[in-house]
Design an enzyme around this catalytic site. Structure first.
Site, mmCIF file in Angstrom:
data_model
loop_
_atom_site.group_PDB
_atom_site.id
_atom_site.type_symbol
_atom_site.label_atom_id
_atom_site.label_comp_id
_atom_site.label_asym_id
_atom_site.label_seq_id
_atom_site.Cartn_x
_atom_site.Cartn_y
_atom_site.Cartn_z
ATOM 1 N N LYS A 87 0.833 -1.213 0.000
ATOM 2 C CA LYS A 87 0.000 0.000 0.000
ATOM 3 C C LYS A 87 0.864 1.258 0.000
ATOM 4 C CE LYS A 87 -4.077 -2.039 2.187
ATOM 5 N NZ LYS A 87 -4.942 -2.058 3.385
ATOM 6 N N SER A 114 -0.588 0.741 5.959
ATOM 7 C CA SER A 114 -0.943 -0.110 7.083
ATOM 8 C C SER A 114 -2.006 -1.107 6.661
ATOM 9 C CB SER A 114 -1.452 0.743 8.260
ATOM 10 O OG SER A 114 -1.663 -0.056 9.416
ATOM 11 N N ASP A 115 -2.003 -2.243 7.324
ATOM 12 C CA ASP A 115 -3.026 -3.254 7.053
ATOM 13 C C ASP A 115 -3.243 -4.076 8.318
ATOM 14 O OD1 ASP A 115 -4.625 -4.437 4.682
ATOM 15 O OD2 ASP A 115 -3.862 -6.188 5.749
ATOM 16 N N GLN A 116 -4.451 -4.616 8.417
ATOM 17 C CA GLN A 116 -4.782 -5.440 9.578
ATOM 18 C C GLN A 116 -5.496 -6.700 9.118
ATOM 19 O OE1 GLN A 116 -8.083 -4.539 12.554
ATOM 20 N NE2 GLN A 116 -6.277 -3.992 13.765
#
Length: 199
Positions: free
Chosen positions: A57, A74-76
């Site tokens: 990203k 960011s990623d979750q």
């Protein structure tokens, strides 16, 4: 390393939760849509998926800026064993996810990456959060929560920063902001590495 005076700080996310978190640091920044394919790769672990997507990203958003910039991605990913829980999108899926997580400890892997468009270097890290959901949650309580909170854009359908806190028994993490979507302790550490002094 000192950042250029003209450098932009960019949050590669359209998430209002991540935007609100980054704003806590009292920094000037802009946001960008990273437009990244989030399909897991074969045999990719939830942690590795979060790390890869955070980095992807940041790099994807970097293509939108000609001037020097630091890009935060960011990623979750939420997982119970090998079972992943994404953004439910509908009330029905949110209810199903929460029923599945009832009485279980679910891990939320939150990754953050910073990409420097000048040096083309990036650093990425991940902060896990273990969330134990109440075993005594009734179907009716889950349905009331979903109707009230509408947590359709949150991984695992649990907005712990709001009414979702009533769904859980325990939260264990090294960073209280990781579960909301952007681990600020890790973010500050990465930004300082690239010369962004905070405070």
């Amino acid at each position: 390393m000192n950042r250029p005076d003209s450098a932009l700080l960019v949050l590669a996310s359209t998430s209002p939760y991540r935007r609100a978190l980054l704003a806590r640091l009292n920094l000037d920044f802009v946001t960008a849509n990273p437009e990244t394919d989030e399909t897991p790769q074969p045999n990719e672990s939830p942690r590795d998926l979060a790390l890869r997507l955070a980095k992807a990203k940041a790099r994807a958003a970097a293509r939108q800026f000609a001037q020097p910039a630091l890009i935060i991605g960011s990623d979750q990913v939420a997982a119970l064993g090998n079972e992943r829980f994404g953004k439910p999108g509908t009330p029905e899926r949110a209810i199903a996810q929460l029923k599945r997580m009832r009485g279980e400890t679910v891990y939320f892997y939150t990754a953050v990456a910073v990409f420097d468009t000048v040096t083309q270097q990036s650093r990425v890290t991940e902060v896990p959060t273990a969330v134990t959901f109440r075993a005594d949650l009734s179907d009716d309580a889950i349905e009331r929560y979903v109707r009230t909170e509408q947590p359709l854009d949150c991984a695992g359908a649990a907005k712990i920063e709001a009414l979702g806190i009533a769904l859980v028994e325990k939260v264990v993490s090294d960073d209280p902001t990781a579960l909301i979507g952007l681990p600020l302790i890790a973010t500050v550490r990465l930004l300082r590495h690239f010369g962004w002094q905070i405070p």
